[in-house]
Design a protein around this motif. Structure first.
Motif, mmCIF file in Angstrom:
data_model
loop_
_atom_site.group_PDB
_atom_site.id
_atom_site.type_symbol
_atom_site.label_atom_id
_atom_site.label_comp_id
_atom_site.label_asym_id
_atom_site.label_seq_id
_atom_site.Cartn_x
_atom_site.Cartn_y
_atom_site.Cartn_z
ATOM 1 N N SER A 11 0.828 -1.189 0.000
ATOM 2 C CA SER A 11 0.000 0.000 0.000
ATOM 3 C C SER A 11 0.874 1.255 0.000
ATOM 4 C CB SER A 11 -0.873 -0.043 1.258
ATOM 5 O OG SER A 11 -1.733 1.052 1.337
ATOM 6 N N ARG A 12 0.231 2.375 -0.086
ATOM 7 C CA ARG A 12 0.858 3.684 0.137
ATOM 8 C C ARG A 12 -0.108 4.502 0.993
ATOM 9 N NH1 ARG A 12 3.335 3.007 -5.163
ATOM 10 N NH2 ARG A 12 5.550 3.413 -4.815
ATOM 11 N N GLU A 13 0.432 5.274 1.882
ATOM 12 C CA GLU A 13 -0.391 6.062 2.795
ATOM 13 C C GLU A 13 -1.333 7.000 2.047
ATOM 14 O OE1 GLU A 13 -2.175 7.123 6.119
ATOM 15 O OE2 GLU A 13 -0.612 5.608 6.072
ATOM 16 N N ASP A 40 3.667 -0.367 3.738
ATOM 17 C CA ASP A 40 3.788 0.841 2.926
ATOM 18 C C ASP A 40 5.032 0.694 2.063
ATOM 19 O OD1 ASP A 40 4.213 3.382 1.858
ATOM 20 O OD2 ASP A 40 3.542 4.399 3.674
#
Length: 83
Positions: A11-13, A40
């Motif tokens: 994921s990415r924030e 992340d």
């Protein structure tokens, strides 16, 4: 909980698709009783190098179940296969 009952989400924030995918996983998590580990990719240069802009990605161990959007059928099939 054993590794078979865990999915990893790359994921990415700041990624709205990532947040949407995680929200969509919650009902399946309740149904099949698995853990979700969120990584992340921006915090791990090796993950960023491998996955780049392909996030979000749902992994069952080293097996990619889906990316960008949740493939509910693939997640269901995975947990039905492992029991």
């Amino acid at each position: 909980m054993n590794a078979e009952r865990r999915l990893t989400v790359l994921s990415r924030e700041w990624c709205h698709l990532c947040h949407d995918l995680l929200d969509a996983l919650k009902p399946l998590q309740g149904e099949f009783g698995f853990e979700v580990e969120v990584l992340d990719v921006d915090a791990f240069p090796e993950l960023e190098a491998e996955w780049g802009e392909k996030v979000p990605v749902v992994l069952a161990g080293d097996l990619e179940l889906c990316h960008y959007f949740l493939d509910e059928a693939a997640v269901r099939a995975h947990f039905q296969r492992i029991g």
